[in-house]
Design a protein around this motif. Structure first.
Motif, short mmCIF file in Angstrom:
data_model
loop_
_atom_site.label_atom_id
_atom_site.label_comp_id
_atom_site.label_asym_id
_atom_site.label_seq_id
_atom_site.Cartn_x
_atom_site.Cartn_y
_atom_site.Cartn_z
N THR A 178 0.82 -1.42 0.07
CA THR A 178 -0.14 0.01 -0.10
C THR A 178 0.83 1.23 0.03
O THR A 178 1.89 1.28 0.66
CB THR A 178 -1.00 0.07 1.24
OG1 THR A 178 -1.79 -1.09 1.14
CG2 THR A 178 -1.86 1.20 1.35
N VAL A 179 0.47 2.15 -0.83
CA VAL A 179 1.22 3.47 -0.89
C VAL A 179 0.27 4.70 -0.10
O VAL A 179 -0.57 4.87 -0.72
CB VAL A 179 1.54 3.89 -2.48
CG1 VAL A 179 2.38 5.27 -2.52
CG2 VAL A 179 2.31 2.66 -2.95
N ASN A 180 0.96 5.10 1.02
CA ASN A 180 0.15 6.37 1.49
C ASN A 180 1.20 7.74 1.04
O ASN A 180 2.23 7.45 1.01
CB ASN A 180 -0.08 6.28 2.96
CG ASN A 180 -0.83 5.28 3.48
OD1 ASN A 180 -1.95 4.93 2.82
ND2 ASN A 180 -0.48 4.46 4.53
N VAL A 181 0.54 8.89 1.02
CA VAL A 181 1.10 10.08 0.55
C VAL A 181 0.74 11.24 1.57
O VAL A 181 -0.50 11.51 1.71
CB VAL A 181 0.93 10.37 -0.78
CG1 VAL A 181 1.89 11.65 -1.31
CG2 VAL A 181 0.99 9.24 -1.74
N GLY A 203 -2.08 3.41 -5.37
CA GLY A 203 -1.34 2.69 -4.46
C GLY A 203 -2.31 1.98 -3.39
O GLY A 203 -1.80 1.29 -2.44
N GLY A 204 -3.54 2.21 -3.58
CA GLY A 204 -4.60 1.54 -2.59
C GLY A 204 -4.49 2.19 -1.27
O GLY A 204 -4.95 1.67 -0.14
N GLY A 205 -3.77 3.53 -1.02
CA GLY A 205 -3.73 4.06 0.25
C GLY A 205 -4.57 5.50 0.60
O GLY A 205 -5.37 5.66 -0.13
N LEU A 206 -3.82 6.04 1.45
CA LEU A 206 -4.49 7.67 1.76
C LEU A 206 -3.57 8.48 1.48
O LEU A 206 -2.55 8.58 1.49
CB LEU A 206 -4.91 7.54 3.17
CG LEU A 206 -5.54 6.36 3.94
CD1 LEU A 206 -5.65 6.40 5.38
CD2 LEU A 206 -7.02 6.29 3.45
N SER A 207 -4.10 9.91 1.29
CA SER A 207 -3.52 10.98 1.05
C SER A 207 -4.06 12.15 1.97
O SER A 207 -5.13 12.21 2.24
CB SER A 207 -3.55 11.49 -0.46
OG SER A 207 -4.77 11.82 -0.87
N ARG A 208 -3.09 12.99 2.62
CA ARG A 208 -3.32 14.15 3.19
C ARG A 208 -2.18 15.17 2.79
O ARG A 208 -1.24 15.08 2.60
CB ARG A 208 -3.30 13.73 4.80
CG ARG A 208 -4.08 12.94 5.20
CD ARG A 208 -5.71 13.11 5.49
NE ARG A 208 -6.40 12.36 6.02
CZ ARG A 208 -7.25 11.38 5.57
NH1 ARG A 208 -6.92 11.14 4.21
NH2 ARG A 208 -7.85 10.74 5.95
N ILE A 209 -2.93 16.51 2.94
CA ILE A 209 -1.90 17.77 2.87
C ILE A 209 -2.10 18.22 4.29
O ILE A 209 -2.90 18.59 4.77
CB ILE A 209 -2.23 18.51 1.72
CG1 ILE A 209 -2.09 17.88 0.37
CG2 ILE A 209 -1.37 19.82 1.88
CD1 ILE A 209 -2.48 18.75 -0.97
N VAL A 210 -0.82 18.36 4.67
CA VAL A 210 -0.77 19.05 6.16
C VAL A 210 0.37 20.18 6.31
O VAL A 210 1.53 20.02 5.62
CB VAL A 210 -0.58 17.89 7.22
CG1 VAL A 210 -1.81 16.91 7.23
CG2 VAL A 210 0.64 17.14 7.00
N GLY A 211 0.23 20.74 7.38
CA GLY A 211 1.41 21.75 7.93
C GLY A 211 2.45 20.69 8.88
O GLY A 211 1.98 19.81 9.45
N THR A 212 3.79 21.44 8.86
CA THR A 212 4.64 20.64 9.56
C THR A 212 4.36 20.19 11.03
O THR A 212 4.48 19.10 11.70
CB THR A 212 6.00 21.18 9.57
OG1 THR A 212 5.85 22.82 10.06
CG2 THR A 212 6.49 21.18 8.30
N PRO A 213 3.41 21.07 11.88
CA PRO A 213 2.92 20.71 13.07
C PRO A 213 2.30 19.66 13.44
O PRO A 213 1.87 18.68 14.22
CB PRO A 213 2.28 22.07 13.68
CG PRO A 213 2.78 23.06 12.71
CD PRO A 213 2.86 22.60 11.34
#
Length: 246
Positions: A31-34, A58-68
């Motif tokens: 699985t590929v998470n990003v 990749g059958g995974g999850l994706s998120r866009i986040v700040g460094t904290p």
């Protein structure tokens, strides 16, 4: 279970498509998470779309986040994907029993039993997680947060009952390599030192070739002394869900 967790802040601009590479990973049972990392501003529409498409392929999850939020997001995505993978395996076994039926078609008592099995396996199943870190020039101010997040993730995985191994890669390499292995498979948090102290940041982002490099390591890489135990646990998992459901 096998996972790749890609941490990047932009679009691939060298080599094969990362979406195609992620699809190859899924075919191999990986699985590929990003996670897209931002500090100020946004990651851009093109970058956000690529992150989503890589994870989907990749059958995974994706998120866009700040460094904290990076450490918390890494832990959440890893655990959530473990549960998702086990649920998929259980659902396959349920379909074998019920034909075109689903988990919802089971009697409440049986359905509750299956949910308990999923929770139990999520905690005890063996896990191998490869972290793939974008080391292009724009990531330089974010690497300290990435290192801290990796340590936190390793600590959280140590608390699991099942075997959890982590390896760490960065890309691109300084001599034209698509990706460089910084830490081989390990269950020991103390093995995670200052991983990126000597990395020379570069402008290119060969995400696709880097994913393929990690796939090679899953297939052929030299593993640590826990290889035998890890393989045994992974083999055990192949039949676990079916045994419980039946």
């Amino acid at each position: 279970m096998k996972q790749i967790l890609l941490i990047t802040d932009g679009c691939s601009n060298v080599g094969e498509s990362p979406v195609m590479a992620a699809a190859h990973a899924l075919q191999d049972g990986i699985t590929v998470n990003v996670i897209g990392v931002i500090d100020y501003g946004t990651i851009g529409e093109l970058g956000g779309r690529e992150i989503e498409e890589i994870a989907k392929a990749g059958g995974g999850l994706s998120r866009i986040v700040g460094t904290p939020q990076l450490a918390q997001t890494m832990q959440m995505m890893t655990r959530k994907t473990v549960v998702q993978t086990i649920q998929q395996a259980v659902n396959k076994e349920v379909k074998k029993i019920l034909g075109d039926g689903s988990l919802e078609d089971l009697p409440p008592a049986k359905r509750s039993q299956v949910v308990t099995v999923v929770d139990d396996l999520s905690e005890k199943a063996a896990l191998r997680l490869a972290l793939l870190i974008d080391a292009s020039a724009s990531m330089k101010p974010k690497l300290a947060a990435v290192e801290d997040a990796i340590r936190d993730l390793a600590l959280s995985l140590e608390a699991r009952e099942g075997i959890s191994e982590i390896s760490v890669f960065h890309f691109p390499g300084s001599t034209g390599e698509p990706a460089v292995l910084d830490m081989d498979w390990s269950m020991n948090v103390s093995d995670i030192r200052t991983l990126f102290g000597r990395i020379r940041m570069k402008g290119a982002t060969p995400t696709g070739p880097a994913i393929f490099k990690v796939l090679e390591h899953f297939r052929y890489g030299t593993l640590n002394e826990h290889q035998g135990r890890m393989a045994a646990h992974l083999d055990e998992e192949e039949g676990m869900p079916g045994g419980y459901v039946v």
